[in-house]
Write a protein that holds these residues in place. Structure first.
Motif, PDB file in Angstrom:
ATOM      1  N   ILE A  10      -8.108   1.593   1.016  1.00 57.42           N
ATOM      2  CA  ILE A  10      -7.709   2.935   1.443  1.00 57.42           C
ATOM      3  C   ILE A  10      -7.357   3.543   0.070  1.00 57.42           C
ATOM      4  CG2 ILE A  10      -6.859   3.479   4.025  1.00 57.42           C
ATOM      5  CD1 ILE A  10      -4.154   4.109   2.650  1.00 57.42           C
ATOM      6  N   LEU A  11      -6.564   2.632  -0.617  1.00 58.56           N
ATOM      7  CA  LEU A  11      -6.077   2.793  -2.046  1.00 58.56           C
ATOM      8  C   LEU A  11      -7.138   3.607  -2.798  1.00 58.56           C
ATOM      9  CD1 LEU A  11      -3.517   0.311  -2.971  1.00 58.56           C
ATOM     10  CD2 LEU A  11      -3.202   2.401  -2.130  1.00 58.56           C
ATOM     11  N   GLU A  12      -8.822   3.202  -2.387  1.00 57.45           N
ATOM     12  CA  GLU A  12      -9.733   4.125  -2.985  1.00 57.45           C
ATOM     13  C   GLU A  12     -10.329   5.449  -3.773  1.00 57.45           C
ATOM     14  OE1 GLU A  12     -13.139   2.538  -2.066  1.00 57.45           O
ATOM     15  OE2 GLU A  12     -13.655   2.989  -0.011  1.00 57.45           O
ATOM     16  N   GLY A  14      12.136  -0.530   6.951  1.00 55.41           N
ATOM     17  CA  GLY A  14      12.417  -0.307   5.483  1.00 55.41           C
ATOM     18  C   GLY A  14      11.449   0.356   4.769  1.00 55.41           C
ATOM     19  N   PHE A  15      11.252   1.084   5.730  1.00 57.14           N
ATOM     20  CA  PHE A  15       9.974   2.461   5.337  1.00 57.14           C
ATOM     21  C   PHE A  15      10.294   3.389   5.297  1.00 57.14           C
ATOM     22  CE2 PHE A  15       6.393  -0.808   7.282  1.00 57.14           C
ATOM     23  CZ  PHE A  15       6.596  -1.605   6.029  1.00 57.14           C
ATOM     24  N   VAL A  46       0.597  -1.175   0.204  1.00 55.09           N
ATOM     25  CA  VAL A  46       0.164  -0.224  -0.310  1.00 55.09           C
ATOM     26  C   VAL A  46       0.837   1.548  -0.091  1.00 55.09           C
ATOM     27  CG1 VAL A  46      -1.284   1.351   0.942  1.00 55.09           C
ATOM     28  CG2 VAL A  46      -2.307  -1.532   1.074  1.00 55.09           C
ATOM     29  N   LEU A  47       1.445   1.156   0.885  1.00 62.30           N
ATOM     30  CA  LEU A  47       3.046   2.474   0.344  1.00 62.30           C
ATOM     31  C   LEU A  47       3.512   2.379  -0.459  1.00 62.30           C
ATOM     32  CD1 LEU A  47       4.514   2.198   4.379  1.00 62.30           C
ATOM     33  CD2 LEU A  47       2.487   3.977   4.091  1.00 62.30           C
ATOM     34  N   ASN A  48       3.851   2.119  -1.210  1.00 57.71           N
ATOM     35  CA  ASN A  48       4.541   1.782  -2.170  1.00 57.71           C
ATOM     36  C   ASN A  48       3.716   2.576  -3.518  1.00 57.71           C
ATOM     37  OD1 ASN A  48       7.246   0.770  -2.867  1.00 57.71           O
ATOM     38  ND2 ASN A  48       6.666  -0.144  -1.451  1.00 57.71           N
ATOM     39  N   LYS A  94       2.353  10.571  -3.565  1.00 57.90           N
ATOM     40  CA  LYS A  94       1.304  11.102  -1.797  1.00 57.90           C
ATOM     41  C   LYS A  94       2.290  11.683  -1.110  1.00 57.90           C
ATOM     42  CE  LYS A  94      -1.943   9.414  -5.408  1.00 57.90           C
ATOM     43  NZ  LYS A  94      -2.084  10.531  -6.744  1.00 57.90           N
ATOM     44  N   ARG A  95       1.548  12.777  -0.640  1.00 62.50           N
ATOM     45  CA  ARG A  95       2.053  13.038   0.140  1.00 62.50           C
ATOM     46  C   ARG A  95       1.200  12.070   1.337  1.00 62.50           C
ATOM     47  NH1 ARG A  95       1.416  19.179   2.950  1.00 62.50           N
ATOM     48  NH2 ARG A  95       3.108  19.153   4.656  1.00 62.50           N
TER      49      ARG A  95
END
Length: 228
Positions: free
Chosen positions: A217-219, A132-133, A104-106, A111-112
């Motif tokens: 949350i990607l929506e 590793g984030f 998801v973070l990738n 985005k901010r």
């Protein structure tokens, strides 16, 4: 249609990272007691932090995390050394991220993305680095800078006041119902990551969305929401 979100702001403990992954380290030290220690540790960690905040006796999250560990060890009847205590505290910077978090973070790389946590700067920096984030967040923000715990409005304002954004341009994400209520009260859009199917905490502060994990949350991602 989802609003145009300019910043995705994440809670950390229980949202990005499984706080109960610490039970493995606890079980290594105290066989058969790991799950019990982990459960009590987390409960008392939040109890102490909020109680100190209400009493006006603020102590940072590293202090209350150690206090809560000592309570958990005492409550489970084990005997421990300072070295054992330090080893378990160190493991709190090595919590396991949930399976979908990295993906998801990738997906949000353009985005901010911001962390806003009750953890201290040192705790957050180490935890995010060990997972590793580090390169996946623009900011790691600790409420220790204002010494006001979430869900206090001052805690959310600590990051927001210098964000250059409107409140409705922010999506705040947490697995903690009290944190979602606090962020909603502050005026952010909120997405509750309800991993355990818990009932809603405060019906008068309903989250904008509820998901079983962070993938939902990607929506909220739109091309117009890209951060320059």
């Amino acid at each position: 249609m989802k609003p145009k979100i300019q910043a995705f702001v994440f809670d950390v403990y229980g949202t990005l990272f499984d706080v109960h992954s610490i039970k493995t380290a606890c079980d290594d030290q105290f066989p058969g007691k790991g799950e019990q220690i982990s459960e009590i540790w987390r409960t008392k960690q939040l109890d102490y932090f909020f109680t100190r905040h209400i009493m006006g006796r603020y102590a940072d999250f590293s202090v209350v995390t150690r206090e809560a560990l000592r309570y958990a060890l005492s409550a489970t009847g084990v005997t421990w050394t300072p070295e054992t205590e330090d080893a378990l505290i160190a493991k709190y910077t090595e919590l396991s991220p949930y399976d979908e978090v990295a993906g998801v973070l990738n997906e949000l790389h353009a985005k901010r993305t911001v962390v806003l946590s009750n953890g201290t700067d040192a705790m957050l920096t180490a935890l995010i680095h060990n997972a590793g984030f580090t390169d996946l967040f623009e900011e790691l923000v600790s409420v220790d800078g204002v010494k006001q715990a979430k869900p206090s409005p001052a805690a959310y304002m600590h990051w927001f006041k210098n964000s250059g954004l409107e409140r409705d341009e922010v999506l705040f994400l947490s697995s903690n119902g009290w944190d979602i209520a606090g962020a909603k009260n502050f005026g952010f859009h909120t997405a509750w990551i309800n991993r355990d199917g818990k009932p809603l905490d405060m019906p008068d502060l309903t989250p904008d969305a509820v998901y079983e994990d962070l993938s939902g949350i990607l929506e909220w991602v739109t091309d117009e929401a890209a951060w320059p």
